[in-house]
Design a protein around this motif. Structure first.
Motif, PDB file in Angstrom:
ATOM      1  N   LEU A 120       0.835  -1.201   0.000  1.00  0.00           N
ATOM      2  CA  LEU A 120       0.000   0.000   0.000  1.00  0.00           C
ATOM      3  C   LEU A 120       0.870   1.252   0.000  1.00  0.00           C
ATOM      4  N   LEU A 121       1.927   1.254   0.798  1.00  0.00           N
ATOM      5  CA  LEU A 121       2.846   2.395   0.824  1.00  0.00           C
ATOM      6  C   LEU A 121       3.538   2.562  -0.522  1.00  0.00           C
ATOM      7  N   ALA A 122       3.907   1.451  -1.151  1.00  0.00           N
ATOM      8  CA  ALA A 122       4.553   1.537  -2.462  1.00  0.00           C
ATOM      9  C   ALA A 122       3.610   2.155  -3.487  1.00  0.00           C
ATOM     10  N   GLY A 123       2.333   1.790  -3.432  1.00  0.00           N
ATOM     11  CA  GLY A 123       1.365   2.366  -4.351  1.00  0.00           C
ATOM     12  C   GLY A 123       1.160   3.851  -4.118  1.00  0.00           C
ATOM     13  N   LEU A 124       1.035   4.255  -2.872  1.00  0.00           N
ATOM     14  CA  LEU A 124       0.861   5.673  -2.551  1.00  0.00           C
ATOM     15  C   LEU A 124       2.097   6.475  -2.927  1.00  0.00           C
ATOM     16  N   THR A 125       3.275   5.887  -2.754  1.00  0.00           N
ATOM     17  CA  THR A 125       4.514   6.556  -3.155  1.00  0.00           C
ATOM     18  C   THR A 125       4.525   6.789  -4.654  1.00  0.00           C
ATOM     19  N   ALA A 126       4.143   5.784  -5.417  1.00  0.00           N
ATOM     20  CA  ALA A 126       4.135   5.904  -6.875  1.00  0.00           C
ATOM     21  C   ALA A 126       3.172   6.989  -7.343  1.00  0.00           C
ATOM     22  N   LEU A 127       2.045   7.120  -6.649  1.00  0.00           N
ATOM     23  CA  LEU A 127       1.025   8.093  -7.047  1.00  0.00           C
ATOM     24  C   LEU A 127       1.253   9.477  -6.442  1.00  0.00           C
ATOM     25  N   ARG A 128       2.240   9.580  -5.531  1.00  0.00           N
ATOM     26  CA  ARG A 128       2.499  10.845  -4.820  1.00  0.00           C
ATOM     27  C   ARG A 128       1.208  11.381  -4.202  1.00  0.00           C
ATOM     28  N   ALA A 129       0.485  10.483  -3.565  1.00  0.00           N
ATOM     29  CA  ALA A 129      -0.850  10.792  -3.046  1.00  0.00           C
ATOM     30  C   ALA A 129      -0.755  11.486  -1.692  1.00  0.00           C
ATOM     31  N   GLY A 130      -0.464  12.780  -1.714  1.00  0.00           N
ATOM     32  CA  GLY A 130      -0.234  13.535  -0.483  1.00  0.00           C
ATOM     33  C   GLY A 130      -1.405  13.545   0.468  1.00  0.00           C
ATOM     34  N   GLU A 131      -2.612  13.310  -0.036  1.00  0.00           N
ATOM     35  CA  GLU A 131      -3.778  13.282   0.854  1.00  0.00           C
ATOM     36  C   GLU A 131      -3.697  12.141   1.861  1.00  0.00           C
ATOM     37  N   ALA A 132      -2.829  11.161   1.603  1.00  0.00           N
ATOM     38  CA  ALA A 132      -2.681  10.027   2.512  1.00  0.00           C
ATOM     39  C   ALA A 132      -1.620  10.269   3.575  1.00  0.00           C
ATOM     40  N   ALA A 133      -1.088  11.483   3.676  1.00  0.00           N
ATOM     41  CA  ALA A 133      -0.023  11.769   4.647  1.00  0.00           C
ATOM     42  C   ALA A 133      -0.420  11.408   6.079  1.00  0.00           C
ATOM     43  N   PRO A 134      -1.635  11.703   6.537  1.00  0.00           N
ATOM     44  CA  PRO A 134      -1.988  11.326   7.922  1.00  0.00           C
ATOM     45  C   PRO A 134      -1.904   9.816   8.158  1.00  0.00           C
ATOM     46  N   GLU A 135      -2.367   9.021   7.195  1.00  0.00           N
ATOM     47  CA  GLU A 135      -2.313   7.565   7.359  1.00  0.00           C
ATOM     48  C   GLU A 135      -0.872   7.067   7.362  1.00  0.00           C
ATOM     49  N   VAL A 136      -0.043   7.646   6.508  1.00  0.00           N
ATOM     50  CA  VAL A 136       1.364   7.243   6.467  1.00  0.00           C
ATOM     51  C   VAL A 136       2.065   7.652   7.753  1.00  0.00           C
ATOM     52  N   LEU A 137       1.753   8.825   8.246  1.00  0.00           N
ATOM     53  CA  LEU A 137       2.362   9.299   9.494  1.00  0.00           C
ATOM     54  C   LEU A 137       1.990   8.388  10.657  1.00  0.00           C
ATOM     55  N   ARG A 138       0.768   7.878  10.669  1.00  0.00           N
ATOM     56  CA  ARG A 138       0.364   6.926  11.710  1.00  0.00           C
ATOM     57  C   ARG A 138       1.237   5.679  11.676  1.00  0.00           C
ATOM     58  N   VAL A 139       1.516   5.195  10.486  1.00  0.00           N
ATOM     59  CA  VAL A 139       2.361   4.013  10.353  1.00  0.00           C
ATOM     60  C   VAL A 139       3.783   4.324  10.803  1.00  0.00           C
ATOM     61  N   LEU A 140       4.288   5.479  10.415  1.00  0.00           N
ATOM     62  CA  LEU A 140       5.647   5.857  10.795  1.00  0.00           C
ATOM     63  C   LEU A 140       5.798   5.914  12.311  1.00  0.00           C
ATOM     64  N   ARG A 141       4.832   6.485  12.973  1.00  0.00           N
ATOM     65  CA  ARG A 141       4.917   6.637  14.435  1.00  0.00           C
ATOM     66  C   ARG A 141       4.692   5.317  15.171  1.00  0.00           C
ATOM     67  N   GLY A 142       3.872   4.455  14.585  1.00  0.00           N
ATOM     68  CA  GLY A 142       3.490   3.242  15.313  1.00  0.00           C
ATOM     69  C   GLY A 142       4.147   1.978  14.833  1.00  0.00           C
ATOM     70  N   ALA A 143       5.215   2.090  14.045  1.00  0.00           N
ATOM     71  CA  ALA A 143       5.870   0.895  13.504  1.00  0.00           C
ATOM     72  C   ALA A 143       6.307  -0.030  14.631  1.00  0.00           C
ATOM     73  N   PRO A 144       5.953  -1.304  14.564  1.00  0.00           N
ATOM     74  CA  PRO A 144       6.332  -2.247  15.623  1.00  0.00           C
ATOM     75  C   PRO A 144       7.825  -2.563  15.561  1.00  0.00           C
ATOM     76  N   GLU A 145       8.305  -3.283  16.553  1.00  0.00           N
ATOM     77  CA  GLU A 145       9.727  -3.621  16.581  1.00  0.00           C
ATOM     78  C   GLU A 145      10.081  -4.589  15.447  1.00  0.00           C
TER      79      GLU A 145
END
Length: 709
Positions: free
Chosen positions: A477-502
């Motif tokens: 999903l991140l690879a797809g959003l990266t390819a599309l430069r879909a900036g509207e998804a920044a909040p969802e990506v930021l959630r993943v960045l902050r909550g990445a498990p070990e």
């Protein structure tokens, strides 16, 4: 039988999996009356005693007992034993002089010595194979000629025997083996190549059965290609037509079980590699009147080598055959040709695409796999691919017994063409409980045409639980959003960045940072988190965060100290990442030029290349960068695309005449720059076509004219 076997100290020896005290049991198993036990024993010999071609002390100790088995008419499946002896004794050593031996360690020297002793021992006993060429067992007769051609130290005598044996041999496939043995002698003993080629030329030209003539042509292509008829394509095409109308008898040596065992249908299905290969061979041969023809054609194509036009014409004829098996073989060989050699393939690709509508599922599947690897070269088959995708929604996603699902090959092939007709399949894939792992890459290939999928990607990413399985679920999903430069998804990506498990958290954060960087200013909400991550300069995470922060804020002063510190990282990978990121800053990072200049002498080639490219991007110092890039071009072919991308940005005015000469030489080469013998990568054709496009573009922009190649 096996006199003295108990006197051998097997327990003091080892094979691939430990002590060799089980080897006597394997030898006795080869002599068993039970077919499954023989098969299991042969599998054990290849799996442990002769593992991947290795020769151990216990392998050497087996040789006399294997010869006993080979000559005993009461033993079944002796053809397999002869083939094992041929493999053990037939290894060609690559060490030619003492200087090379000096570079080997103790274990490698022992291995070389074992190979040499095995070759000597098997060659010393190889006279028995003269008797075996007339054995009652057709499987033994099939294996004996190749054993003689490989092992006997009087190849001229072997060549005479092959010529004498051919007229009296009744089994079709044994006759083919006699012809193949002549080709092997010609390759291994060059002084005899003329004699062998003369005989093969007579077999190819005289009134012999079409299969035998095809075999002779195949061996000529291997050992004496100049002796092939000038109209070889026409001749081979005619032979293939004859084979369709005059098939060989179905009863032949290799159509049976290994060794010609008449009880093969009752053979127990043992869970062995040998058994699996036997079953695969039987499955592949089912329904074919001449199952050996594919091997002959592969040998012929291999011998034709760089004669791309001839090979293309021959494959075009094969793909037009009414026989689906000949077309299946041609599809596979077409893939091999296009992966390794450059050429004009539109017509061939169109014919491969036509096989997508074939009733035989193996043929249609093989065609879709070949087209999948061609990327842009598959354009002539685009409509056929779109029709295949639309007609078979059940094949949009492939499920596997282990691992995540993946997109079907036809969907991937259509996506790699940037064809929007793949969108329904990708949209459906995004609604599955488990999203296929390669959806993101397919979206990247589609580019802007995949924009309608951004909403589904964002929604699915927001649903990903941040547990140990987060990376597998989120990365496509991140690879797809990266390819599309879909900036509207920044909040969802930021959630993943902050909550990445070990677990795999580092990989997940990298994917999230790449996505945020691709969004640019649209990801401004992530800037505070990115600033927090750059507080540990020199780490890979800080470099990745700094690169993303630069893309989001455009503040070079804020990220430059972090990236500059990254150039001092101990890990080459981290240092390369910093150099690449600094290159993106351009002249704003000119202060790091001295450090990049120092890295041009680093021992790691890829780091030298990245540093040279970054040096030019931040300072414009082509005089220092270009020699490093051209040196790397010559030393490592896999770096060429990266170098060509930089030369294209530079232009030849900056890169100079040496660069122009290198690019022109690349365009004149017929073999793909990354072609490998015995293997290939799924993106090899794409990478090579990209290289060619970069070379043409750079030369075209410099001269204003097209190239002559």
């Amino acid at each position: 039988m096996f006199t003295g076997i108990d006197e051998v100290d097997w327990a003091s020896m080892e094979h691939a999996y430990g002590p060799a005290d089980d080897v006597p049991g394997l030898l006795y198993g080869l002599a068993s009356a039970d077919a499954a036990e023989r098969e299991s024993a042969l599998d054990g010999m290849y799996g442990a005693v002769h593992h991947q071609g290795d020769v151990y002390a216990c392998t050497l100790a087996c040789i006399p007992f294997l010869f006993e088995l080979a000559v005993d008419p009461g033993i079944r499946d002796r053809g397999g034993v002869v083939e094992l002896l041929t493999s053990i004794g037939g290894i060609d050593l690559d060490v030619d002089d003492e200087s090379e031996l000096d570079e080997l360690d103790e274990d490698e020297i022992e291995g070389v010595a074992n190979y040499a002793m095995a070759a000597a021992a098997v060659s010393a006993g190889s006279a028995v194979f003269f008797e075996l060429v007339a054995d009652d067992d057709p499987g033994v007769r099939h294996a004996a000629p190749l054993a003689l051609a490989t092992l006997h130290d009087r190849p001229e005598r072997v060549l005479v025997l092959l010529r004498e044996r051919l007229p009296v041999e009744a089994d079709d496939e044994v006759r083919l083996a006699l012809v193949e043995a002549a080709g092997r002698i010609a390759l291994r003993h060059r002084p005899l190549s003329g004699q062998a080629a003369d005989w093969l030329s007579r077999l190819a030209a005289e009134a012999y059965p079409p299969g035998l003539r095809l075999a002779a042509l195949a061996q000529l292509a291997r050992c004496a290609p100049d002796a092939l008829p000038g109209d070889v394509v026409r001749v081979v095409s005619g032979l293939l037509r004859e084979l369709r109308s005059r098939p060989f008898r179905a009863e032949s040596a290799t159509a049976k079980a290994p060794g010609g065992d008449e009880t093969a249908p009752d053979r127990a299905t043992a869970p062995t590699l040998v058994g699996q290969l036997r079953e695969l061979s039987a499955e592949e041969s089912a329904g074919r009147s001449t199952p050996w023809a594919a091997d002959l054609l592969r040998t012929l194509h291999s011998g034709l080598d760089d004669r791309v036009d001839d090979r293309t014409a021959l494959l075009t004829d094969q793909l037009s055959s009414p026989d689906p098996w000949q077309r299946l073989d041609a599809v596979r060989m077409s893939g091999g040709l296009m992966r390794a050699w450059r050429g004009s393939y539109d017509g061939l690709v169109r014919l491969v695409g036509a096989q997508l509508a074939a009733r035989e599922p193996r043929l249609a599947e093989a065609a879709s796999h070949v087209l999948e690897e061609l990327f842009g070269l598959a354009v002539p088959a685009a409509d056929a691919l779109a029709g295949r995708v639309a007609a078979d929604p059940g094949a949009w996603v492939k499920e596997w017994a282990s691992g995540p699902p993946g997109l079907g090959s036809a969907v991937k092939a259509l996506s790699r063409l940037g064809d929007a007709r793949a969108l329904p399949a990708l949209a459906a894939a995004l609604e599955r409980p488990e999203v296929p792992h390669d959806v993101g890459f397919a979206i990247r290939c589609l580019g802007g045409a995949a924009a309608p999928l951004a909403g589904a990607l964002r929604r699915r990413l927001g649903e990903v639980g941040l547990d140990e399985g987060a990376y597998d679920r989120a990365s496509p999903l991140l690879a797809g959003l990266t390819a599309l430069r879909a900036g509207e998804a920044a909040p969802e990506v930021l959630r993943v960045l902050r909550g990445a498990p070990e677990y795999r958290g580092e990989w997940l954060r990298t994917a999230a940072l790449r996505a945020l960087g691709s969004f640019g200013p649209a990801a401004d909400c992530a800037a505070p988190e990115l600033r927090r991550l750059i507080r540990r300069p020199g780490s890979a995470a800080a470099t990745e965060a700094a690169e993303a922060l630069w893309a989001v804020t455009g503040d070079a002063e804020e990220v430059l100290p972090v990236l500059a510190e990254g150039l001092r990282a101990q890990q080459v990978h981290d240092c390369r990442a910093a150099a690449n990121a600094l290159g993106g800053l351009g002249r704003r990072a000119e202060t790091v030029a001295p450090r990049l200049l120092a890295l041009l002498a680093h021992e790691e080639l890829w780091l030298r290349v990245d540093a040279a490219i970054a040096l030019w991007e931040v300072s414009g110092r082509a005089a220092e960068a270009v020699p490093v890039l051209l040196s790397a071009w010559e030393r490592n072919r896999h770096v060429r695309v990266r170098v060509a991308e930089c030369l294209a940005r530079m232009g030849l005015t900056a890169a100079g005449s040496d660069a122009a000469q290198v690019l022109r030489a690349e365009l004149l080469a017929v073999r793909r720059h990354n072609a490998m013998d015995g293997g290939y990568g799924s993106h090899d054709t794409y990478e090579d076509e990209k290289l060619l496009a970069l070379c043409r573009r750079t030369l075209l922009e410099d001269t204003g004219k097209g190239t002559t190649s």
